[in-house]
Write an enzyme that holds these catalytic residues in place. Sequence first.
Site, PDB file in Angstrom:
ATOM      1  N   ARG A  31      49.190 100.075  40.992  1.00  0.00           N
ATOM      2  CA  ARG A  31      47.793  99.429  41.090  1.00  0.00           C
ATOM      3  C   ARG A  31      46.820 100.405  41.533  1.00  0.00           C
ATOM      4  NH1 ARG A  31      46.759  96.302  46.712  1.00  0.00           N
ATOM      5  NH2 ARG A  31      47.820  97.701  48.161  1.00  0.00           N
ATOM      6  N   PRO A  58      51.698  92.278  51.252  1.00  0.00           N
ATOM      7  CA  PRO A  58      51.168  91.913  50.292  1.00  0.00           C
ATOM      8  C   PRO A  58      50.865  93.019  48.985  1.00  0.00           C
ATOM      9  CG  PRO A  58      50.427  90.494  51.705  1.00  0.00           C
ATOM     10  CD  PRO A  58      51.078  91.434  52.337  1.00  0.00           C
ATOM     11  N   ASN A  59      51.313  92.994  47.977  1.00  0.00           N
ATOM     12  CA  ASN A  59      50.850  94.027  46.884  1.00  0.00           C
ATOM     13  C   ASN A  59      51.377  95.366  46.888  1.00  0.00           C
ATOM     14  OD1 ASN A  59      49.150  92.038  45.059  1.00  0.00           O
ATOM     15  ND2 ASN A  59      47.706  92.241  46.987  1.00  0.00           N
ATOM     16  N   ARG A  92      36.025 102.600  53.262  1.00  0.00           N
ATOM     17  CA  ARG A  92      35.915 101.615  51.976  1.00  0.00           C
ATOM     18  C   ARG A  92      35.232 100.233  52.264  1.00  0.00           C
ATOM     19  NH1 ARG A  92      41.815 100.400  50.093  1.00  0.00           N
ATOM     20  NH2 ARG A  92      40.531  99.460  48.375  1.00  0.00           N
TER      21      ARG A  92
HETATM   22  C1  DQA Z   1      46.250  98.934  52.579  1.00  0.00           C
HETATM   23  C2  DQA Z   1      44.606  98.648  52.681  1.00  0.00           C
HETATM   24  C3  DQA Z   1      44.208  97.429  52.636  1.00  0.00           C
HETATM   25  O1  DQA Z   1      42.765  96.897  52.853  1.00  0.00           O
HETATM   26  C4  DQA Z   1      44.555  96.902  51.128  1.00  0.00           C
HETATM   27  O2  DQA Z   1      44.282  95.397  51.263  1.00  0.00           O
HETATM   28  C5  DQA Z   1      46.074  96.995  50.956  1.00  0.00           C
HETATM   29  C6  DQA Z   1      46.559  98.361  51.184  1.00  0.00           C
HETATM   30  C7  DQA Z   1      46.473 100.540  52.388  1.00  0.00           C
HETATM   31  O3  DQA Z   1      47.701 100.832  52.342  1.00  0.00           O
HETATM   32  O4  DQA Z   1      45.373 101.373  52.199  1.00  0.00           O
HETATM   33  O5  DQA Z   1      46.806  96.445  50.362  1.00  0.00           O
HETATM   34  O6  DQA Z   1      46.844  98.606  53.638  1.00  0.00           O
END
Ligand code: DQA
Length: 153
Positions: A18, A10-11, A107
């Site tokens: 982003r 996701p994303n 983080r």
């Molecule tokens: C991520 C780290 C995850 O915590 C976050 O939700 C992501 C990207 C990274 O590539 O640093 O979507 O997997």
Amino acid sequence: MSKILVLNGPNLNMQGAREPEVYGTMALPQIQSIISARAQELKIEVEFFQSNHEGALIDCIQQHMGSTEGIIINPGALTHYSFALRDALAAANIPTIEVHLSNIYAREHFRHRSVIAPVSRGHIAGLDWRGYVLALEALAEIIQAEHSNEGQI
Ligand code: DQA
């Protein structure tokens, strides 16, 4: 030719746009072309799949059982809570390297835990797009070592 599946969760389709201060500025297609170039040098076939949906990632893993020798996965936020994705990787039993663009340990607290790590051969975090290339190089060596072990039996 060995085949490796590169999965992004996701994303990751938003990569580059982003939170660039966290995830870097390189878009996913750019990262994928760097991976492809290195794969060509290593004589490995790579296939890419990105989805914002947990089930689609699981379907993809199941469909590649028996046809892929390695998996590189950046599960996005699913890393931190998807037991279903973890179970799919455990069932597939294919050498898997987990990659994160950001250093999840530097983080928020909820990002410090990966439920995927225990079913992965290795885990790379915080090296931006380079993590994918390092994962590919490591998997190439792991696959080669497993092939030469098979030859000895
Ligand atoms: C991520 C780290 C995850 O915590 C976050 O939700 C992501 C990207 C990274 O590539 O640093 O979507 O997997």
